[in-house]
Write an enzyme that holds these catalytic residues in place. Structure first.
Site, PDB file in Angstrom:
ATOM      1  N   HIS A  31     -48.284 -30.485  34.499  1.00 21.21           N
ATOM      2  CA  HIS A  31     -47.628 -31.612  35.178  1.00 21.21           C
ATOM      3  C   HIS A  31     -48.704 -32.579  35.637  1.00 21.21           C
ATOM      4  O   HIS A  31     -49.903 -32.361  35.380  1.00 21.21           O
ATOM      5  CB  HIS A  31     -46.762 -31.094  36.325  1.00 21.21           C
ATOM      6  N   HIS A  34     -51.981 -31.223  37.236  1.00 17.90           N
ATOM      7  CA  HIS A  34     -53.006 -30.779  36.277  1.00 17.90           C
ATOM      8  C   HIS A  34     -53.694 -31.979  35.637  1.00 17.90           C
ATOM      9  O   HIS A  34     -54.909 -32.003  35.473  1.00 17.90           O
ATOM     10  CB  HIS A  34     -52.376 -29.945  35.155  1.00 17.90           C
ATOM     11  N   LYS A 146     -53.926 -28.460  46.232  1.00 11.24           N
ATOM     12  CA  LYS A 146     -52.623 -27.789  46.323  1.00 11.24           C
ATOM     13  C   LYS A 146     -52.791 -26.301  46.641  1.00 11.24           C
ATOM     14  O   LYS A 146     -52.053 -25.738  47.438  1.00 11.24           O
ATOM     15  CB  LYS A 146     -51.869 -27.977  44.994  1.00 11.24           C
ATOM     16  N   VAL A 173     -51.133 -33.695  44.069  1.00 11.22           N
ATOM     17  CA  VAL A 173     -50.236 -34.706  43.508  1.00 11.22           C
ATOM     18  C   VAL A 173     -48.802 -34.303  43.849  1.00 11.22           C
ATOM     19  O   VAL A 173     -48.414 -33.142  43.671  1.00 11.22           O
ATOM     20  CB  VAL A 173     -50.417 -34.828  41.986  1.00 11.22           C
TER      21      VAL A 173
HETATM   22  P1  AMP Z   1     -52.080 -23.541  37.847  1.00 13.65           P
HETATM   23  O1  AMP Z   1     -51.750 -23.918  36.438  1.00 13.65           O
HETATM   24  O2  AMP Z   1     -50.909 -23.538  38.761  1.00 13.65           O
HETATM   25  O3  AMP Z   1     -52.932 -22.297  37.941  1.00 13.65           O
HETATM   26  O4  AMP Z   1     -53.005 -24.711  38.398  1.00 13.65           O
HETATM   27  C1  AMP Z   1     -54.188 -25.090  37.736  1.00 13.65           C
HETATM   28  C2  AMP Z   1     -54.977 -26.014  38.628  1.00 13.65           C
HETATM   29  O5  AMP Z   1     -54.183 -27.168  38.922  1.00 13.65           O
HETATM   30  C3  AMP Z   1     -55.334 -25.375  39.976  1.00 13.65           C
HETATM   31  O6  AMP Z   1     -56.649 -25.770  40.341  1.00 13.65           O
HETATM   32  C4  AMP Z   1     -54.309 -25.977  40.904  1.00 13.65           C
HETATM   33  O7  AMP Z   1     -54.735 -26.054  42.242  1.00 13.65           O
HETATM   34  C5  AMP Z   1     -54.139 -27.363  40.314  1.00 13.65           C
HETATM   35  N1  AMP Z   1     -52.861 -27.932  40.721  1.00 13.65           N
HETATM   36  C6  AMP Z   1     -51.622 -27.381  40.597  1.00 13.65           C
HETATM   37  N2  AMP Z   1     -50.680 -28.181  41.138  1.00 13.65           N
HETATM   38  C7  AMP Z   1     -51.330 -29.267  41.618  1.00 13.65           C
HETATM   39  C8  AMP Z   1     -50.913 -30.452  42.302  1.00 13.65           C
HETATM   40  N3  AMP Z   1     -49.634 -30.688  42.597  1.00 13.65           N
HETATM   41  N4  AMP Z   1     -51.864 -31.348  42.649  1.00 13.65           N
HETATM   42  C9  AMP Z   1     -53.171 -31.124  42.369  1.00 13.65           C
HETATM   43  N5  AMP Z   1     -53.626 -30.037  41.722  1.00 13.65           N
HETATM   44  C10 AMP Z   1     -52.717 -29.114  41.353  1.00 13.65           C
END
Ligand code: AMP
Length: 293
Positions: A31, A34, A146, A173
């Site tokens: 999203h 990422h 996040k 975000v």
């Molecule tokens: P995930 O795929 O959930 O493991 O997230 C991968 C990376 O994206 C991690 O460093 C998360 O902290 C970051 N991330 C996930 N959601 C958000 C968001 N809404 N805003 C900023 N970074 C995010």
């Protein structure tokens, strides 16, 4: 954009990339949160590598590993459009071959907050991030505010293990109504999706009080709990006002504080946070000593 799965292909493709390399580890179902990390990496580096791996060892036995959303084709199209150079999609067998028995553990920080409710979670995170960093060997790696505790834990790990990588934390975000973007938001039905804005509203209420001069940690927690209590679909797991460095609960007057919470909306567990008294509202980047920029 190259897409590789095996370690051999990853290493060959990585060796051919112009340096410095920026790296964004993800679990996919991408999203705008990422993609913001990818854009930040794109601005600061000659090459960008993204991994997509739903890491089984960071899920508890009663958690959502089996149902975690996946859409590799869509993810690859989004990454291609962002100008990513290399995508690594390892399989569980690549990351955890038979006989695997080596783990990376950050001790104190992972007993707090999420760690108290998700035993073993951070051991899975720090182990897989170490393995991903060792394989990709980036100059910089990008994480989201996040997951504030995750960012703090990874900075600690990189310091403690003297890993030669700069850690950059990017702002959370949000959807237009304030809900922090998350792959897990897809679990919410329309009624729950409306209720889910209560996390951000609770954080904002505490921030407004802080901006108006409220400094008492317990009062800030109470303000968040009061807002959350007004939403019948929300079930609070924890509400915290903690020291951003130690992640321990604060009492009395606070200057810098990590406000955070975990809340079930229906059966979906959501987390969110705000960093108060810290410039930009994100953990400052961690640059290990002696690394050439
Ligand atoms: P995930 O795929 O959930 O493991 O997230 C991968 C990376 O994206 C991690 O460093 C998360 O902290 C970051 N991330 C996930 N959601 C958000 C968001 N809404 N805003 C900023 N970074 C995010």
């Amino acid at each position: 954009m190259r897409v590789v799965t095996t370690l051999e292909d990853l290493r060959r493709a990585r060796a051919a990339l112009p340096e410095p390399v920026g790296f964004v580890p993800t679990m996919g179902y991408l999203h705008e949160g990422h993609l913001a990390l990818v854009r930040c990496a794109r601005r600061e580096n000659a090459s960008v590598v993204v991994s997509i791996f739903v890491n089984p060892t960071q899920f508890g036995p009663d958690e959502d590993l089996a149902t975690y959303p996946r859409d590799l084709e869509r993810d690859l199209a989004l990454l291609e459009a962002e100008g990513v150079d290399l995508v690594w999609t390892p399989t569980p067998e690549v990351m955890y071959p038979p006989g695997f028995q080596t783990w990376v553990t950050v001790e104190e920080l992972t007993r707090e907050l999420e760690g108290a409710y998700r035993p073993g979670h951070f051991r899975g995170v720090t182990t897989v991030v170490t393995k991903l960093l060792a394989a990709v060997q980036p100059q910089r790696a990008y994480f989201g505010q996040k997951d504030a505790q995750q960012a703090r834990v990874i900075i600690q790990m990189v310091r403690d293990l003297n890993l030669p990588v700069e850690i950059v934390v990017c702002p959370t975000v949000r959807e237009p109504d304030g809900l922090a973007m998350s792959s897990r938001n897809t679990y919410l039905n329309p009624e729950e999706r409306r209720a889910a804005t209560v996390l951000y509203r609770a954080l904002q209420a505490a921030k407004q009080a802080y901006d108006a001069g409220e400094r008492d940690a317990e009062r800030l927690r109470a303000i968040m709990r009061e807002v959350l209590a007004q939403e019948p679909l929300a079930r609070v797991q924890y509400v915290s006002c903690a020291d951003p460095d130690t992640l321990r609960e604060l009492e009395g007057p606070v200057e810098r504080a990590l406000l955070s919470m975990a809340v079930f909306v229906g059966s979906t567990r959501l987390i969110d946070n705000l960093l108060l008294g810290v410039e930009g509202g994100v953990y400052p980047r961690y640059r290990p000593p002696g690394l050439t920029p």
